[in-house]
Design a protein around this motif. Structure first.
Motif, mmCIF file in Angstrom:
data_model
loop_
_atom_site.group_PDB
_atom_site.id
_atom_site.type_symbol
_atom_site.label_atom_id
_atom_site.label_comp_id
_atom_site.label_asym_id
_atom_site.label_seq_id
_atom_site.Cartn_x
_atom_site.Cartn_y
_atom_site.Cartn_z
ATOM 1 N N HIS A 79 7.030 -61.537 -49.154
ATOM 2 C CA HIS A 79 7.623 -60.884 -47.984
ATOM 3 C C HIS A 79 6.473 -60.299 -47.195
ATOM 4 C CE1 HIS A 79 11.196 -59.383 -45.881
ATOM 5 N NE2 HIS A 79 10.470 -58.323 -45.583
ATOM 6 N N PRO A 80 5.924 -61.043 -46.234
ATOM 7 C CA PRO A 80 4.637 -60.673 -45.639
ATOM 8 C C PRO A 80 4.630 -59.412 -44.805
ATOM 9 C CG PRO A 80 5.614 -62.531 -44.477
ATOM 10 C CD PRO A 80 6.453 -62.295 -45.695
ATOM 11 N N HIS A 81 5.733 -59.071 -44.138
ATOM 12 C CA HIS A 81 5.731 -57.889 -43.280
ATOM 13 C C HIS A 81 7.167 -57.427 -43.045
ATOM 14 C CE1 HIS A 81 7.282 -60.226 -39.897
ATOM 15 N NE2 HIS A 81 6.382 -61.137 -40.169
ATOM 16 N N PRO A 82 7.337 -56.169 -42.630
ATOM 17 C CA PRO A 82 8.685 -55.630 -42.444
ATOM 18 C C PRO A 82 9.218 -55.760 -41.021
ATOM 19 C CG PRO A 82 7.121 -53.854 -42.329
ATOM 20 C CD PRO A 82 6.317 -55.118 -42.544
ATOM 21 N N ASP A 83 8.470 -56.380 -40.115
ATOM 22 C CA ASP A 83 8.835 -56.386 -38.706
ATOM 23 C C ASP A 83 10.231 -56.985 -38.496
ATOM 24 O OD1 ASP A 83 8.421 -55.932 -35.987
ATOM 25 O OD2 ASP A 83 7.649 -57.955 -35.655
ATOM 26 N N GLY A 84 11.129 -56.167 -37.938
ATOM 27 C CA GLY A 84 12.484 -56.608 -37.657
ATOM 28 C C GLY A 84 13.478 -56.389 -38.783
ATOM 29 N N ASP A 85 12.996 -55.953 -39.949
ATOM 30 C CA ASP A 85 13.905 -55.728 -41.080
ATOM 31 C C ASP A 85 14.801 -54.521 -40.825
ATOM 32 O OD1 ASP A 85 12.758 -57.834 -42.337
ATOM 33 O OD2 ASP A 85 11.841 -56.690 -43.969
ATOM 34 N N GLU A 86 16.023 -54.590 -41.316
ATOM 35 C CA GLU A 86 16.975 -53.489 -41.231
ATOM 36 C C GLU A 86 17.387 -53.107 -42.642
ATOM 37 O OE1 GLU A 86 20.799 -52.285 -38.447
ATOM 38 O OE2 GLU A 86 20.484 -54.387 -38.968
#
Length: 273
Positions: free
Chosen positions: A216-223
């Motif tokens: 999971h490379p990055h949290p961008d946009g995760d809710e």
């Protein structure tokens, strides 16, 4: 390989280095008058075979080793943005890691003012997840407004962090742990990250999740669900970006909405027409 851009970058930076600064005498009679180090002098300083640097600068060295590019970049005093450009021109890809271990550890001071001007919760951490700047809205997320010094350690190891990050075992930890693994791939000598990894491996709850090796490379946009200290339970959507002067650092903007319903999971992506 972008030969034209590569040649221009290397010639410009080579010309800025006085041979005398590295113990070479500039000829006084007939001979070379070009500014800066000669290509042969670069080979000497880098302990490379004669003609190696000429091949690189002329664009006749396909797939040069990263070790050569790194040595050239350090000799020429390139900054992190120029290091990225060098790798893109020579290899058509981003570098495997920062040029210097100290890179990513600081950002320009104006970032505090920028973060203060954001209405949502916002903060900036360095490449080791050490806190650099945050706004009042972000401090309000924590009991007593006490912001953690390292957000990665707080998210993964702090008992209060596991309470704040609701559904921690499924919604947070499996997504955060791979980011540590990815960071160590580019910063294997980062003492802070190595210490956090040791603590994770010593904790039964995180050790098994870390060993699973999820990607999971990055949290961008995760809710994800979150218990806000002042607003109560809700969902937070994360917007992630990186200050360009500090590779590995991150600007996080947290858009929080109270309640049990997701808000942004079905929002369309933004595109220009």
């Amino acid at each position: 390989m972008n030969k034209t851009a590569l040649r221009a970058l290397l010639r410009e930076r080579r010309a800025l280095i006085a041979p005398e600064s590295h113990g070479f005498a500039r000829p006084t009679g007939q001979g070379r008058r070009a500014p800066g180090l000669s290509q042969h002098q670069v080979d000497q300083l880098l302990h490379r075979t004669f003609g190696t640097y000429h091949r690189l600068e002329s664009g006749n060295y396909p797939n040069p080793p990263t070790s050569l590019l790194r040595d050239v970049a350090r000799l020429f005093g390139l900054n992190e943005q120029e290091w990225v450009s060098l790798c893109r021109y020579a290899l058509l890809q981003d570098p495997p890691g920062p040029l210097h271990l100290s890179s990513g550890k600081e950002v320009p001071g104006v970032w505090q003012e920028a973060v203060d001007g954001i209405g949502h919760m916002a903060y900036v951490t360095d490449a080791s997840w050490e806190m650099l700047a945050y706004n009042t809205a972000f401090a309000g997320m924590f009991p007593g407004g006490k912001v953690p010094g390292n957000t990665l350690r707080w998210m993964l190891l702090d008992p209060h962090g596991r309470e704040t990050l609701m559904d921690w075992h499924t919604a947070w930890a499996p997504m955060v742990l791979p980011q540590l693994r990815a960071a160590l791939a580019t910063r294997p000598d980062d003492d802070i990250l190595r210490q956090i990894e040791k603590e994770i491996l010593a904790d039964p709850e995180t050790a098994d999740l870390y060993a699973a090796g999820n990607s999971h490379p990055h949290p961008d946009g995760d809710e994800r669900p979150l218990m806000h200290a002042l607003e109560g339970p809700g969902w937070v959507t994360m917007c992630a970006a990186q200050p360009l002067t500090a590779p590995g650092s991150r600007l996080m903007i947290l858009v929080f909405h109270r309640g049990s319903q997701r808000v942004h999971s079905r929002a369309p992506n933004l595109r220009s027409d």
